[in-house]
Design a protein around this motif. Structure first.
Motif, PDB file in Angstrom:
ATOM      1  N   GLN A   1       5.446 -14.610 -81.278  1.00  0.00           N
ATOM      2  CA  GLN A   1       4.323 -13.695 -81.394  1.00  0.00           C
ATOM      3  C   GLN A   1       3.035 -14.478 -81.661  1.00  0.00           C
ATOM      4  N   LYS A   2       3.100 -15.433 -82.546  1.00  0.00           N
ATOM      5  CA  LYS A   2       1.933 -16.250 -82.890  1.00  0.00           C
ATOM      6  C   LYS A   2       1.524 -17.107 -81.706  1.00  0.00           C
ATOM      7  N   LEU A   3       2.512 -17.609 -80.986  1.00  0.00           N
ATOM      8  CA  LEU A   3       2.235 -18.437 -79.816  1.00  0.00           C
ATOM      9  C   LEU A   3       1.552 -17.593 -78.732  1.00  0.00           C
ATOM     10  N   LYS A   4       2.051 -16.366 -78.533  1.00  0.00           N
ATOM     11  CA  LYS A   4       1.440 -15.478 -77.549  1.00  0.00           C
ATOM     12  C   LYS A   4      -0.003 -15.140 -77.961  1.00  0.00           C
ATOM     13  N   LEU A   5      -0.173 -14.882 -79.246  1.00  0.00           N
ATOM     14  CA  LEU A   5      -1.503 -14.562 -79.757  1.00  0.00           C
ATOM     15  C   LEU A   5      -2.441 -15.764 -79.585  1.00  0.00           C
ATOM     16  N   PHE A   6      -1.947 -16.925 -79.877  1.00  0.00           N
ATOM     17  CA  PHE A   6      -2.736 -18.151 -79.724  1.00  0.00           C
ATOM     18  C   PHE A   6      -3.119 -18.365 -78.257  1.00  0.00           C
ATOM     19  N   MET A   7      -2.167 -18.176 -77.363  1.00  0.00           N
ATOM     20  CA  MET A   7      -2.413 -18.348 -75.927  1.00  0.00           C
ATOM     21  C   MET A   7      -3.430 -17.310 -75.436  1.00  0.00           C
ATOM     22  N   LYS A   8      -3.292 -16.091 -75.938  1.00  0.00           N
ATOM     23  CA  LYS A   8      -4.233 -15.037 -75.548  1.00  0.00           C
ATOM     24  C   LYS A   8      -5.633 -15.372 -76.031  1.00  0.00           C
ATOM     25  N   GLN A   9      -5.730 -15.854 -77.274  1.00  0.00           N
ATOM     26  CA  GLN A   9      -7.040 -16.231 -77.811  1.00  0.00           C
ATOM     27  C   GLN A   9      -7.650 -17.389 -77.002  1.00  0.00           C
ATOM     28  N   LYS A  10      -6.785 -18.312 -76.610  1.00  0.00           N
ATOM     29  CA  LYS A  10      -7.243 -19.454 -75.819  1.00  0.00           C
ATOM     30  C   LYS A  10      -7.764 -18.972 -74.459  1.00  0.00           C
ATOM     31  N   GLN A  11      -7.002 -18.067 -73.848  1.00  0.00           N
ATOM     32  CA  GLN A  11      -7.422 -17.498 -72.558  1.00  0.00           C
ATOM     33  C   GLN A  11      -8.734 -16.722 -72.710  1.00  0.00           C
ATOM     34  N   ASP A  12      -8.826 -15.941 -73.769  1.00  0.00           N
ATOM     35  CA  ASP A  12     -10.047 -15.172 -74.026  1.00  0.00           C
ATOM     36  C   ASP A  12     -11.235 -16.113 -74.229  1.00  0.00           C
TER      37      ASP A  12
END
Length: 159
Positions: free
Chosen positions: A3-14
């Motif tokens: 979940q944290k990894l997905k959130l981190f990846m999403k933030q990076k993409q954003d």
């Protein structure tokens, strides 16, 4: 953890998306700024040209009237030369002064000395004489405010 990894990846993409949008907006701002500067310069040039045209129009607004008065002046000058009347001389001088105040200038030409210059003279006749020399001034020429108003009409010598 996933979940944290997905959130981190999403933030990076954003963040990458935001950086891309910021970059595009900066380019767009620069482009619009350049267009605005060009439009402002064009407008300033237009204002300058309009002011210059207005000045030229004002300078030449009386030229038609002056052209109509020139034959009258020339006839009065001829009459004054022959009649030798003080009142007529006074009137001729007064009219000449008024026209000079409007910046009317006589084209200076000397018969027998001046060369024919087509920029401000019009040849009405050729006569036997020294090549390209003015033999006679048929009609005087004039400048108004530094520009040719009426070309002089002259007789030119030709061998």
């Amino acid at each position: 953890m996933k979940q944290k990894l997905k959130l981190f990846m999403k933030q990076k993409q954003d963040k990458q998306q935001n950086d891309k949008e910021i970059k595009e907006l900066k380019v767009q701002i620069e482009d619009l700024t350049n267009k605005w500067k060009r439009a402002l310069a064009d407008y300033q040039n237009l204002e300058k040209n309009a002011a210059e045209q207005k000045k030229q129009w004002i300078d030449w607004a009386g030229s038609d009237l002056i052209l109509k008065l020139l034959p009258v002046l020339e006839n009065l000058q001829k009459a004054a030369k022959h009649l030798k009347n003080q009142g007529l001389n006074l009137t001729v001088n007064q009219l000449q002064k008024i026209l000079e105040e409007e910046r009317l200038q006589v084209i200076k030409i000397e018969s027998g000395k001046s060369k024919f210059t087509p920029e401000y003279m019009e040849c009405i006749e050729f006569r036997k004489g020294e090549d390209n020399i003015i033999l006679e001034i048929a009609e005087q020429g004039y400048y108004l405010k530094g520009k040719l108003l009426k070309p002089a009409k002259v007789v030119v010598g030709k061998k």
